[in-house]
Design an enzyme around this catalytic site. Structure first.
Site, short mmCIF file in Angstrom:
data_model
loop_
_atom_site.label_atom_id
_atom_site.label_comp_id
_atom_site.label_asym_id
_atom_site.label_seq_id
_atom_site.Cartn_x
_atom_site.Cartn_y
_atom_site.Cartn_z
N TRP A 145 0.80 -1.21 0.00
CA TRP A 145 0.00 0.00 0.00
C TRP A 145 0.84 1.28 0.00
O TRP A 145 0.31 2.35 -0.22
CB TRP A 145 -0.94 0.04 1.20
CG TRP A 145 -0.36 -0.37 2.52
CD1 TRP A 145 -0.55 -1.56 3.17
CD2 TRP A 145 0.50 0.39 3.39
NE1 TRP A 145 0.14 -1.59 4.36
CE2 TRP A 145 0.80 -0.40 4.52
CE3 TRP A 145 1.07 1.67 3.31
CZ2 TRP A 145 1.61 0.03 5.57
CZ3 TRP A 145 1.89 2.11 4.33
CH2 TRP A 145 2.16 1.30 5.45
N GLY A 221 6.68 -6.34 0.36
CA GLY A 221 6.01 -6.19 1.64
C GLY A 221 6.94 -6.46 2.80
O GLY A 221 8.17 -6.29 2.70
N SER A 222 6.38 -6.92 3.91
CA SER A 222 7.14 -7.08 5.14
C SER A 222 8.00 -8.34 5.11
O SER A 222 7.73 -9.28 4.37
CB SER A 222 6.19 -7.14 6.34
OG SER A 222 5.46 -8.36 6.32
N GLU A 243 10.85 -8.30 -2.41
CA GLU A 243 11.41 -7.00 -2.03
C GLU A 243 10.82 -6.68 -0.67
O GLU A 243 9.64 -6.37 -0.57
CB GLU A 243 11.06 -5.93 -3.08
CG GLU A 243 11.96 -4.70 -3.00
CD GLU A 243 11.37 -3.59 -2.17
OE1 GLU A 243 11.61 -3.60 -0.94
OE2 GLU A 243 10.69 -2.73 -2.73
N CYS A 277 10.43 1.84 1.97
CA CYS A 277 11.43 0.85 2.39
C CYS A 277 12.83 1.27 1.99
O CYS A 277 13.81 0.79 2.56
CB CYS A 277 11.10 -0.52 1.78
SG CYS A 277 10.84 -0.50 0.00
#
Length: 526
Positions: A145, A221-222, A243, A277
């Site tokens: 997001w 994402g995480s 990623e 990130c």
């Protein structure tokens, strides 16, 4: 493009995180249609793969033109969906997508062209090879997001130009941006079924992707979710490109242009409310210029206009995207302050109210025992530490399992490049930070817990392919020397061939030629 609509389908509500206003609803894709989506994707891909790169490019040009003509509407939708400012949405999402259409459209043919390779040794004198980059088939993309348009769209373009079909799952927090991607793809007039956008539970969609045999998954994402998907992919040996997290350091040397460094830190740390990130998460400053740098960054932090994004672009920092992420940031900051950290400066803005606001915050008095310095914050917090020596700065910068990006700030570019060799990171920038994600020609990704694989650039295009070697022999011999029947003469010839590859001297080489060639000719041609 496929849109799957069922009258009684459940909906996902899109909410503006800065105001709490409902933006609209998106229909969830019924699970009983998943199988049809993947089946149609595979059928469409077989047709698409036969198109030339030039033909595929024509579709990207149409998408590029649509983005150009609807740039303002796209920026507004992204801003309202994610909480970032209109400028952030335009410069970090819309513009990179238009540039990506151009770069991949123009360069995919060259990057993915078959490569001819000659013999690697005299022993393979008659062998020739061609390395081909073939489409994977059906590529699954699960996107986040924080950059709901630019992250998935770049991967979509790479996948399409490489000859693949695409099945996309966007983040639940930004479903309307997923629908905007559908509109862009529709403008490209792709074959039916080649692109599909599934709206639904992340776990159910990823499971469906693996069950229906996607050929590769691209996830952003995480770290925890990335590890879960990798374990899930292992069951079917599905390759993944991940990623993941970033705890990206910024090193300010004593000869740095402090004005530029402070300006760059403010943008790369607070932009998108710190939800990048690849943004600055830790700053290390030479102790001789530490106080001056902190003063400059504090000044820039205090004057930031913090609030609800608007069309007048009168806001510098918008809201965070989710309540959970805001709570994570607040917890890390509170723990740091309880452990002795000091809040030096904050931007002023609205109270939480209906929005997920957190002020841009500059923090000193930090150390690596604090969660704020160890774990990804993903929010508008900038902790700053002094260092005495460059060796200490490098050690601090590398003290993280994540290594997505880093930056070095110095007036001596040559010295900065030399230090970059010692800094862990997929990208190490000199006197800048974060922006390379918008450059389609260079790879994006990092080692360790920052992920696996690369997107963007030639490397990203090749990640969208499977490599095949086609090998042939132009000597047209009746047999190879090592084929049956085996005998002592062939064995001795191959032993002598070792001296052709690594002769002791010129005379040794010539003797080997005399001993090997007659046997080769006799055994292979007669």
């Amino acid at each position: 493009m496929n849109q799957f609509v069922t009258p009684n389908a459940k909906t996902v509500t899109a909410v503006n995180p800065a105001t709490g206003d409902v933006l609209g609803e998106a229909l969830q894709t019924p699970e009983d249609q998943y199988a049809s989506i993947f089946r149609q994707a595979r059928q469409a891909q077989k047709v698409w793969a036969k198109q030339s790169f030039a033909q595929r490019r024509t579709h990207l040009v149409k998408m590029r033109n649509y983005i150009r003509d609807h740039a303002g509407d796209l920026a507004r939708l992204i801003s309202d969906s994610n909480g970032k400012t209109r400028m952030d949405a335009l410069i970090t999402e819309v513009l990179p997508c238009q540039l990506a259409c151009d770069w991949y459209g123009k360069h995919a043919a060259k990057v993915l062209a078959p490569e001819r390779r000659g013999p690697s040794s005299l022993l393979w004198i008659g062998k020739r090879s061609e390395v081909r980059y073939e489409p994977l088939g059906v590529v699954g993309i699960i996107s986040p997001w924080n950059y709901p348009l630019s992250i998935p769209f770049g991967e979509i373009l790479m996948g399409l130009m490489a000859g693949n079909a695409i099945v996309l799952k966007v983040a639940a927090a930004t479903p309307l941006v997923g629908e905007a991607i559908e509109d862009i793809i529709a403008a490209g007039e792709l074959p039916d079924g080649l692109f599909s956008h599934i709206i639904g539970s992340g776990g159910k969609v990823s499971t469906a992707m693996f069950q229906h045999g996607i050929d590769k998954l691209f996830f952003t994402g995480s770290v925890p979710t990335g590890k879960q998907l990798m374990a899930q992919a292992a069951e079917t040996l599905t390759p993944v490109s991940l990623e993941l997290g970033g705890k990206d350091p910024m090193i300010v040397l004593k000869d740095a242009d402090l004005e530029r460094a402070a300006n760059g830190a403010a943008w790369a740390g607070y932009q998108n409310a710190g939800q990048s990130c690849g943004g600055v998460e830790r700053i290390y400053v030479d102790e001789s210029v530490y106080d001056r740098f902190v003063t400059l960054l504090a000044e820039r932090t205090k004057i930031l206009r913090h609030g609800v994004p608007n069309d007048e672009c009168s806001v510098d920092v918008g809201s965070m995207t989710t309540a959970n992420q805001r709570l994570t940031v607040e917890k890390q900051l509170a723990e740091a302050v309880d452990s002795g950290a000091t809040i030096v400066a904050q931007s002023k803005g609205p109270e939480h109210g209906e929005g997920h606001f957190h002020p841009a915050t500059l923090v000193t008095g930090v150390n690596h025992s604090m969660t704020l310095m160890r774990e990804e914050t993903f929010g508008p917090i900038m902790p700053v530490m002094p260092f005495r020596t460059e060796d200490e700065a490098i050690e601090l910068a590398n003290d993280s399992p994540m290594a997505l990006t880093a930056s070095i700030w110095t007036r001596n570019t040559r010295h900065g490049k030399a230090l970059a060799d010692r800094v862990k990171g997929g990208v190490v920038a000199i006197n800048d930070h974060l922006y390379t994600h918008a450059m389609s020609d260079v790879p994006w990704g990092g080692p360790g817990e920052s992920g696996i694989g690369r997107t963007h650039g030639p490397e990203g295009l090749k990640e969208m392919t499977k490599t095949k070697v086609v090998n042939w022999d132009w000597l047209r011999a009746k047999r190879n020397l090592w084929w049956y029947p085996q005998d002592r003469e062939s064995y001795d010839a191959i032993r002598q061939a070792l001296h052709l590859v690594a002769p002791k001297s010129t005379m040794d080489f010539l003797k080997s030629v005399v001993r090997v060639l007659p046997t080769m000719i006799r055994k292979m041609y007669f």
